[in-house]
Design an enzyme around this catalytic site. Structure first.
Site, mmCIF file in Angstrom:
data_model
loop_
_atom_site.group_PDB
_atom_site.id
_atom_site.type_symbol
_atom_site.label_atom_id
_atom_site.label_comp_id
_atom_site.label_asym_id
_atom_site.label_seq_id
_atom_site.Cartn_x
_atom_site.Cartn_y
_atom_site.Cartn_z
ATOM 1 N N LEU A 125 32.561 21.841 48.958
ATOM 2 C CA LEU A 125 32.397 22.333 50.321
ATOM 3 C C LEU A 125 33.746 22.380 51.054
ATOM 4 O O LEU A 125 33.855 22.985 52.109
ATOM 5 C CB LEU A 125 31.424 21.426 51.090
ATOM 6 C CG LEU A 125 30.678 22.049 52.274
ATOM 7 C CD1 LEU A 125 29.840 23.242 51.835
ATOM 8 C CD2 LEU A 125 29.788 21.008 52.940
ATOM 9 N N SER A 126 34.751 21.755 50.489
ATOM 10 C CA SER A 126 36.075 21.665 51.105
ATOM 11 C C SER A 126 37.020 22.693 50.494
ATOM 12 O O SER A 126 37.362 22.596 49.318
ATOM 13 C CB SER A 126 36.644 20.253 50.895
ATOM 14 O OG SER A 126 38.049 20.241 51.068
ATOM 15 N N PRO A 127 37.488 23.688 51.288
ATOM 16 C CA PRO A 127 38.429 24.672 50.741
ATOM 17 C C PRO A 127 39.772 24.051 50.390
ATOM 18 O O PRO A 127 40.427 24.466 49.431
ATOM 19 C CB PRO A 127 38.563 25.707 51.870
ATOM 20 C CG PRO A 127 38.223 24.959 53.117
ATOM 21 C CD PRO A 127 37.188 23.954 52.714
ATOM 22 N N SER A 174 40.159 21.134 49.206
ATOM 23 C CA SER A 174 39.962 20.502 47.905
ATOM 24 C C SER A 174 40.217 21.500 46.777
ATOM 25 O O SER A 174 40.811 21.162 45.746
ATOM 26 C CB SER A 174 38.537 19.960 47.775
ATOM 27 O OG SER A 174 38.343 18.800 48.550
#
Length: 236
Positions: A15-17, A19
């Site tokens: 869900l984390s870009p 990341s």
């Protein structure tokens, strides 16, 4: 002089870009730096809840100025790092309502039973949500990503059936708690293990510092060659 064993743990959520950006850089450099890269699927919602006050730690997207900056920042970084990031049209629904619990449980199951596929499976889920604006909350979406990553339908279905088992749920919870113990307040974090030393680096933009910690940053910095090392085809 003999080098100390060097292990990197990347705690991430699809869900984390940011990341995704950190993930791709580390995957490019793991052989160049000769490090043991361990991928740790983590639940960002658990990090945010644990690291805040009673009201929780607010994601940047909930603050209007940060949200506006984040969209521009991620777009430019995607271009610079050659990662095809595009914001989902229903950004707030994807981030705040749908979440990533199913996807991260699935990746946890992959890590437990087929760790050799974890890199590709993680990348395919990022591609779905952050490049093609596709769903990652329905079982059929997870299956499509798994098959695109090279898993057989039978393998993918078998893992999907296990995502609600205590083993998988407990493992995701333990990994998330481990990230919190390292001091995580968001994702990604890279935990660097050098002999008896441990360092936690937050974000996708600490790679030059990471190179320094690994002892790879020489006098002229030859070993940090930017986010896309020469002669590497980074296009996804």
């Amino acid at each position: 002089m003999e080098r100390l064993p060097r292990t990197l743990e990347l705690f991430y959520d699809v869900l984390s870009p940011y990341s995704w950006l950190g993930f791709e850089i580390l995957c490019r450099y793991k052989n160049i730096w000769n490090v043991n890269l361990q991928l740790r699927p983590t639940l960002i919602a658990g990090i945010m809840q644990d690291s805040g006050t009673k009201a929780g730690n607010k994601p940047p997207a909930l603050l209007p100025r940060k949200a506006k900056y984040m969209e521009s920042d991620v777009r430019l970084l995607g271009q610079h790092l050659q990662v095809p990031i595009r914001f989902p049209k229903e950004f707030f629904s994807v981030i705040l309502e749908k979440g990533s619990l199913l996807a991260m449980r699935f990746l946890t199951a992959v890590n437990l039973e087929h760790p050799e596929v974890l890199e590709k499976a993680s990348r395919e889920l990022w591609m779905r949500v952050w490049s093609r604006d596709e769903d990652i909350t329905e079982p059929r979406s997870i299956l499509a990503a798994a098959e695109k990553a090279g898993m057989s339908t039978e393998q993918a279905r078998g893992l999907l059936e296990k995502i609600s088992t205590p083993r998988v749920k407990n493992q995701l919870q333990e990994t998330t708690q481990a990230a919190c113990k390292y001091g995580a307040f968001g994702l990604p974090i890279t935990v660097v293990h050098l002999g008896d030393q441990t360092h936690m680096l937050f974000g996708s933009d600490r790679m030059e510092l990471l190179a320094y910690l690994l002892g790879e940053l020489q006098v002229h910095g030859e070993k940090w060659m930017g986010p896309v090392p020469p002669a590497m085809n980074a296009r996804l």
